[in-house]
Design an enzyme around this catalytic site. Structure first.
Site, PDB file in Angstrom:
ATOM      1  N   THR A 174      43.321  43.327  37.875  1.00  0.00           N
ATOM      2  CA  THR A 174      43.408  43.479  39.330  1.00  0.00           C
ATOM      3  C   THR A 174      44.584  42.622  39.778  1.00  0.00           C
ATOM      4  O   THR A 174      44.597  41.414  39.555  1.00  0.00           O
ATOM      5  CB  THR A 174      42.119  43.019  40.018  1.00  0.00           C
ATOM      6  OG1 THR A 174      41.035  43.845  39.582  1.00  0.00           O
ATOM      7  CG2 THR A 174      42.236  43.153  41.530  1.00  0.00           C
ATOM      8  N   TYR A 204      37.072  39.060  36.380  1.00  0.00           N
ATOM      9  CA  TYR A 204      35.717  39.576  36.616  1.00  0.00           C
ATOM     10  C   TYR A 204      35.516  40.838  35.793  1.00  0.00           C
ATOM     11  O   TYR A 204      36.455  41.357  35.162  1.00  0.00           O
ATOM     12  CB  TYR A 204      35.454  39.828  38.102  1.00  0.00           C
ATOM     13  CG  TYR A 204      36.274  40.915  38.758  1.00  0.00           C
ATOM     14  CD1 TYR A 204      35.745  42.188  38.974  1.00  0.00           C
ATOM     15  CD2 TYR A 204      37.581  40.665  39.188  1.00  0.00           C
ATOM     16  CE1 TYR A 204      36.483  43.180  39.591  1.00  0.00           C
ATOM     17  CE2 TYR A 204      38.333  41.655  39.808  1.00  0.00           C
ATOM     18  CZ  TYR A 204      37.779  42.914  40.005  1.00  0.00           C
ATOM     19  OH  TYR A 204      38.527  43.895  40.612  1.00  0.00           O
ATOM     20  N   THR A 271      37.124  45.244  31.978  1.00  0.00           N
ATOM     21  CA  THR A 271      37.619  43.900  32.274  1.00  0.00           C
ATOM     22  C   THR A 271      38.605  43.955  33.431  1.00  0.00           C
ATOM     23  O   THR A 271      39.277  44.960  33.660  1.00  0.00           O
ATOM     24  CB  THR A 271      38.323  43.285  31.054  1.00  0.00           C
ATOM     25  OG1 THR A 271      39.545  43.983  30.799  1.00  0.00           O
ATOM     26  CG2 THR A 271      37.442  43.343  29.818  1.00  0.00           C
ATOM     27  N   GLU A 272      38.695  42.863  34.164  1.00  0.00           N
ATOM     28  CA  GLU A 272      39.665  42.739  35.257  1.00  0.00           C
ATOM     29  C   GLU A 272      40.282  41.346  35.214  1.00  0.00           C
ATOM     30  O   GLU A 272      39.719  40.380  35.712  1.00  0.00           O
ATOM     31  CB  GLU A 272      38.999  42.998  36.610  1.00  0.00           C
ATOM     32  CG  GLU A 272      38.472  44.414  36.814  1.00  0.00           C
ATOM     33  CD  GLU A 272      39.553  45.472  36.971  1.00  0.00           C
ATOM     34  OE1 GLU A 272      40.746  45.104  37.084  1.00  0.00           O
ATOM     35  OE2 GLU A 272      39.212  46.672  36.985  1.00  0.00           O
ATOM     36  N   VAL A 273      41.423  41.257  34.566  1.00  0.00           N
ATOM     37  CA  VAL A 273      42.200  40.017  34.513  1.00  0.00           C
ATOM     38  C   VAL A 273      43.006  39.891  35.813  1.00  0.00           C
ATOM     39  O   VAL A 273      43.432  40.896  36.388  1.00  0.00           O
ATOM     40  CB  VAL A 273      43.133  40.034  33.285  1.00  0.00           C
ATOM     41  CG1 VAL A 273      44.199  38.955  33.369  1.00  0.00           C
ATOM     42  CG2 VAL A 273      42.327  39.877  32.004  1.00  0.00           C
TER      43      VAL A 273
END
Length: 305
Positions: A174, A204, A271-273
């Site tokens: 993100t 998140y 996944t959201e790095v």
């Protein structure tokens, strides 16, 4: 708050027509090289994993071949793990985290699983640092039959040859540009008002609301927080969605046509790095993706005992 954002293409309140999509495509430029930054790294991986050319983008087949890797010693008695990266091509650590996993960790987990990795699902999006494909279609809303996205259709056809997928880890980011560029463009394309959102400050996960697997998601968060900070909730929400637990929200992955919902898996996560944080480096973003994969696989190993 809802705001009128006058995106430079289209008429506010009216969805784009084909001419406006062509106008959008004409202003997109190549910013980096799929050949130099991605394909060039794949030759060493083929020494340990079988490299498969599972298709090419119809937009430019010679320039954009599609590659995946699978365990050479395939064992039908083992569970199959799928890792995907670069479904949104602009989300850089998804691509390079998948490659790093193949180079550094995947061989260890082959003793437990069949491993399949598609590191760069959207190579045109990678080169142009774009969320969409050349036809202004989001591949990560297009994982369903008769998909309008060549990227999604090609991956689904390949995955269908693998048999049952036990777990799927889909690697994303993100970024600040989600609100500065891509969501305003989406609103313009669809003829809607832009509703301003908030970018979470940290890592998140997006779980599956139809199969949330909270302990699985927690194991990933616990693994990743050794590398980077987890996003704090915003009044009980992340990106406007109620949190399921610290660092985790859930989406209906199949209903939305998300990559993580493309198979009838036992476990999945997205996944959201957050690469725009001043607290992380590019390498730490890649490391966080690898930590997410290994945290997921370590949990599954314990779960199967």
């Amino acid at each position: 708050m809802t705001q009128d954002v006058f995106f430079p293409i289209g008429t506010p309140g009216q969805p784009w027509n084909e001419q406006e999509k062509a106008q959008w495509l004409a202003q997109v430029t190549i910013k980096r090289s799929y050949q130099d930054e991605v394909i060039s790294q794949l030759s060493s991986i083929s020494d340990t994993f079988q490299q498969i050319n599972y298709g090419a983008l119809d937009f430019n087949p010679e320039k954009y071949p599609l590659f995946a890797f699978k365990s050479k010693n395939w064992d039908n008695n083992k569970k199959t793990i799928l890792v995907t990266g670069g479904v949104h091509g602009y989300e850089t650590s998804g691509v390079h985290g998948a490659i790093q996993f193949l180079k550094t960790k995947a061989a260890f987990y082959e003793s437990f699983f069949n491993i399949v990795v598609a590191p760069c699902v959207s190579p045109w999006g990678y080169e142009t640092i774009n969320r969409w494909n050349p036809y202004a279609v989001d591949p990560n809303r297009s994982f369903y039959p008769d998909s309008p996205a060549n990227e999604s259709a090609a991956l689904m056809s390949f995955v269908a040859t693998l048999g049952d997928i036990y777990a799927h880890i889909d690697l994303h980011e993100t970024t600040d540009t989600d609100e500065l560029e891509f969501r305003p463009a989406l609103s313009a394309r669809d003829g809607k008002h832009y509703e301003k959102g908030i970018i979470p400050d940290g890592f998140y996960l997006v779980g599956d609301s139809d199969n949330p697997c909270p302990e699985f998601q927690k194991a990933i968060i616990d693994s990743v927080k050794k590398i980077t900070h987890i996003a704090p909730d915003d009044d009980g929400e992340l990106i406007g969605v109620a949190i399921e637990q610290f660092g985790v929200i859930n989406y209906p992955t199949k209903k939305l046509g998300l990559c993580a919902g493309m198979t009838n898996n036992q476990f999945n996560t997205t996944t959201e790095v957050y690469p725009d944080s001043p607290l992380v480096t590019t390498q730490e973003c890649n490391d966080a993706q690898v930590a997410a994969i290994t945290g997921a696989l370590d949990y599954i190993i314990d779960y199967m005992k």
